[in-house]
Structure formats: structure tokens, C-alpha cells
Design a protein around this motif. Structure first.
Motif, mmCIF file in Angstrom:
data_model
loop_
_atom_site.group_PDB
_atom_site.id
_atom_site.type_symbol
_atom_site.label_atom_id
_atom_site.label_comp_id
_atom_site.label_asym_id
_atom_site.label_seq_id
_atom_site.Cartn_x
_atom_site.Cartn_y
_atom_site.Cartn_z
ATOM 1 N N MET A 1 -68.709 53.049 1.415
ATOM 2 C CA MET A 1 -67.927 54.240 1.089
ATOM 3 C C MET A 1 -67.826 54.395 -0.433
ATOM 4 O O MET A 1 -67.642 53.407 -1.134
ATOM 5 N N LYS A 2 -67.924 55.640 -0.912
ATOM 6 C CA LYS A 2 -67.821 55.860 -2.357
ATOM 7 C C LYS A 2 -66.375 55.683 -2.811
ATOM 8 O O LYS A 2 -65.461 56.009 -2.072
ATOM 9 N N ALA A 29 -60.142 64.654 -1.179
ATOM 10 C CA ALA A 29 -61.091 63.528 -1.044
ATOM 11 C C ALA A 29 -60.549 62.527 -0.024
ATOM 12 O O ALA A 29 -61.281 62.046 0.851
ATOM 13 N N GLN A 30 -59.263 62.255 -0.117
ATOM 14 C CA GLN A 30 -58.637 61.315 0.834
ATOM 15 C C GLN A 30 -58.797 61.829 2.265
ATOM 16 O O GLN A 30 -59.214 61.097 3.161
ATOM 17 N N ASP A 36 -62.923 55.978 -0.772
ATOM 18 C CA ASP A 36 -61.907 54.959 -0.926
ATOM 19 C C ASP A 36 -61.183 55.342 -2.223
ATOM 20 O O ASP A 36 -61.755 55.262 -3.300
ATOM 21 N N GLY A 37 -59.933 55.810 -2.111
ATOM 22 C CA GLY A 37 -59.276 56.408 -3.276
ATOM 23 C C GLY A 37 -58.307 55.479 -4.002
ATOM 24 O O GLY A 37 -57.495 54.802 -3.365
ATOM 25 N N PHE A 38 -58.399 55.448 -5.310
ATOM 26 C CA PHE A 38 -57.463 54.719 -6.177
ATOM 27 C C PHE A 38 -56.823 55.732 -7.120
ATOM 28 O O PHE A 38 -57.518 56.331 -7.946
ATOM 29 N N TYR A 39 -55.510 55.944 -6.983
ATOM 30 C CA TYR A 39 -54.835 56.946 -7.809
ATOM 31 C C TYR A 39 -53.629 56.294 -8.475
ATOM 32 O O TYR A 39 -52.766 55.741 -7.799
ATOM 33 N N ASP A 141 -67.105 55.481 -8.374
ATOM 34 C CA ASP A 141 -68.300 56.343 -8.318
ATOM 35 C C ASP A 141 -67.969 57.708 -8.877
ATOM 36 O O ASP A 141 -68.772 58.298 -9.597
ATOM 37 N N VAL A 142 -66.800 58.232 -8.492
ATOM 38 C CA VAL A 142 -66.424 59.570 -8.958
ATOM 39 C C VAL A 142 -65.007 59.569 -9.510
ATOM 40 O O VAL A 142 -64.158 58.788 -9.064
#
Ligand code: ATP
Ligand code: MG
Length: 326
Positions: A1-2, A29-30, A36-39, A141-142
Motif C-alpha cells: 500500500m502507498k 485518501a483515507q 496508509d496515512g500519516f497525518y 510516497d505521496v
């Protein structure tokens, strides 16, 4: 997963630019299930422009509430404070030694902030190095951001390449910015980029009274009520973020026809903002009653992020020849 990663500074109260330029992208995106989100909340970054400790604390809690109320889900995304992962600062030091001063001096955001009277401290100049550390730490990645951050992302890529090359490693992944055309630069009430530190914001979670005051202060020209007006004025631009194409066109036609004042348009914009954020505003009020939950979210997110950061910083130290006994 990105992996998608991004942060927002607690340098003030969040505004429509932060939402449409950044947070809406985090949430989309979530919910797509593809990232896979990091905020995180860039509290160390905010020290470059904010000097009042109480405001920093209040703003930080406010952003967590905003993140959750708008739809970030701690079961799906990792939500944390930058300062809870001190390895970001360690990495920024390692990166600063491969970063030419000239690169930082050419920073648009640095130059804009100085021009607006923000004190040019060293942190403001090296802001992009800490930002590079935030991103490169997690092999993102993004990076979903507004257009004002495009240059900072380019700097991150330059810094990553330089480090990898200088030390002959493939340690850092080159991230891509995610910038949406429609909301790349949301204008503030003065027509310039809406920014927390420029005092020109419209805050989606302000009281109705305050929100009305902000929207009514959007700067317009003095074309008389009866006359046709520029259909792409600031009010119309902001309205595009909320209204269907039909409604947007209706407003444009009314401006072109004349006998439609800026005050009318502002009232329509206010209704649209209140409707759009209605549910989030209710959710936020409930969330604010349970600060223990907020602390738990930050604790769990910080723990998860820090485990990744500790591994990465070990590799970075090894690459440069720092022994590291602890
Ligand atoms: P500051 O004035 O302290 O720099 P800011 O309002 O610019 O605050 P940041 O924390 O720097 O907010 O940026 C958070 C995110 O919001 C970034 O991704 C940035 O690109 C985005 N953003 C900020 N302002 C706008 C805007 N007017 N339009 C679109 N995106 C924006
Ligand atoms: Mg900014």
C-alpha cells in the motif's frame, strides 16, 4: 500500500485553505482505502512564527479536534504530534549538512513570510529541512498539500537525493506532491493566499457570528449594485469550493446581469459554508467534551510513528558514521 503523509502547523486556527488544500485530501485518501496515512501536527514548525505558548497549546488541541471532526479516523490513519517523535529533529540535523544555504534562501515561503513582517529567525530559514525530515523519515510516497508547498517538496527531493548520493545509500525515497488544481491556492478575504499567519482567514469552525464577520469582510471593488460585476471575483471563487456547477453558474450569471450585490453573494456563501460543515461542526462539539480520548489518540499515534522513526534514524546515523550506543 502507498504511504501518504502530511502535516499542518498549529500556527493558528484552521481555515478553508487548509481544508480544501490539504485536509480534504487526507480524508479522501483515507476513505479510498488505497493509502496508509500519516497525518501530524507540526508543532515544532509553528515555533518559527508563533511565540505565545498558550496559543500553541490551544491551537494544537484545536487541530486534533478539527482532524477528527472532519473525518480522520485514528483506526485507519496515524495521527500524531511532530514533537512526540523527537527523531524528526535529529534527522533534520543530519539533513541540514547536505543542504546548501542558497537553496533555503531561495524559498518562496521564507521570502513571503519575511515580506509580511515575520521575524527571520534561523528556524524560518531551515523550515524546509525539518519538513524534509518529517517526510523522508516515513518513506512517504505521496504528500497531499496546497500549491504553496510545491517548492518545499522539491527541496525535500533535492535533499534526499543529495544525502543518498553523498553517503552512497538508497535510504530515502523521493516523495511526490499531491496537489489538486481546483483548490491549489484558496484565496483569503484580502484575495492573497489564505494563511493562518496572514490574518486573512475564513475558519470553518468559528462561531456563526465570527464566520459571518469573516465572510462579510471579503474584499470587493466598489462597482455599484446595479452594474454587472466580474464573475470571477473572490466571493465567486470561494463559492466554487462548496456549490454544484449549476449553482456556481447561477451566481456567475447574476453577477454578469447586474442588480446583484456583493452582500447578496456573501450571504449565499455563508449559507453554503454552514451547510457544508454542519455535521462536522456538531461532531466537533461532542469531541471537545472528551479530552481523554484526544490524548489517547495522540499517544497511540505517536507510539506507532516513533517506532518507524527510531528504525530510520538508526540507519541514517549508520550511513553518516555516527556510532550510536543508546
Ligand atoms: P502559516 O501561515 O503559519 O504558514 P498556513 O495557513 O499556510 O499557515 P500551513 O500549516 O503552513 O498553513 O499549511 C498546511 C497545509 O495547508 C499545507 O498543505 C498547505 O499547502 C495548505 N494550505 C495552506 N494555505 C492554503 C491555501 N490558501 N490554499 C490551499 N492550500 C493551503
Ligand atoms: Mg504555510
Amino acid at each position: 500500500m502507498k504511504r501518504s503523509l502530511s502535516g499542518i502547523q498549529p500556527s493558528g486556527i484552521l481555515h478553508l485553505g487548509n481544508y480544501f488544500g490539504a485536509m480534504k485530501q487526507f480524508i479522501d485518501a483515507q476513505n479510498s482505502g488505497e493509502y496508509d496515512g500519516f497525518y501530524f501536527i507540526a508543532d515544532y514548525h509553528s515555533l518559527t512564527s508563533l511565540t505565545d505558548p498558550k496559543s500553541l497549546k490551544d491551537n494544537t488541541y484545536n487541530i486534533v479536534l478539527d482532524y477528527l471532526a472532519l473525518g480522520l479516523d485514528p483506526n485507519k490513519s496515524t495521527i500524531f504530534l511532530q514533537s512526540d517523535v523527537p527523531e524528526h529533529v535529529e534527522l533534520s540535523w543530519l539533513l541540514s549538512n547536505v543542504t546548501p544555504v542558497g537553496l533555503l534562501e531561495r524559498g518562496h515561503s521564507y521570502k513571503d513570510k519575511i515580506a509580511k513582517g515575520i521575524f527571520p529567525n534561523t528556524g524560518l530559514l531551515t523550515y524546509p529541512v525539518l519538513m524534509a525530515a518529517d517526510i523522508l523519515m516515513y518513506d512517504a510516497d505521496v504528500v497531499p498539500v496546497g500549491k504553496d508547498q510545491k517548492q518545499h517538496l522539491e527541496m525535500t527531493r533535492d535533499i534526499a537525493m543529495k544525502f543518498n548520493q553523498q553517503y552512497g545509500v538508497e535510504l530515502f525515497k523521493l516523495p511526490e506532491p499531491l496537489i489538486l488544481d481546483d483548490s491549489a491556492v484558496v484565496p483569503g478575504i484580502d484575495g492573497q493566499k489564505m494563511s493562518k499567519s496572514y490574518g486573512n482567514t475564513i475558519n470553518m469552525f468559528a462561531s456563526k457570528k465570527e464566520l459571518k464577520k469573516q465572510i462579510m469582510s471579503i474584499v470587493t471593488d466598489s462597482t455599484p449594485l446595479e452594474e454587472p460585476k466580474d464573475p470571477n471575483n473572490n466571493i465567486a471563487k470561494l463559492y466554487t469550493l462548496f456549490a454544484s456547477i449549476e449553482k456556481q453558474n447561477e451566481m456567475k450569471e447574476k453577477f454578469l446581469a447586474g442588480n446583484y450585490g456583493y452582500g447578496h453573494a456573501k450571504a449565499e456563501l455563508l449559507d453554503a459554508v454552514l451547510e457544508y460543515f454542519g455535521e462536522a461542526r456538531e461532531r466537533r462539539e461532542k469531541l471537545a467534551q472528551d479530552m481523554d480520548y484526544i490524548h489517547t489518540v495522540l499517544f497511540e499515534g505517536g507510539k506507532k510513528a516513533r517506532a518507524i522513526a527510531q528504525e530510520k534514524i538508526m540507519k541514517a546515523k549508520e550511513a553518516v558514521g555516527i556510532i550510536g550506543n543508546m
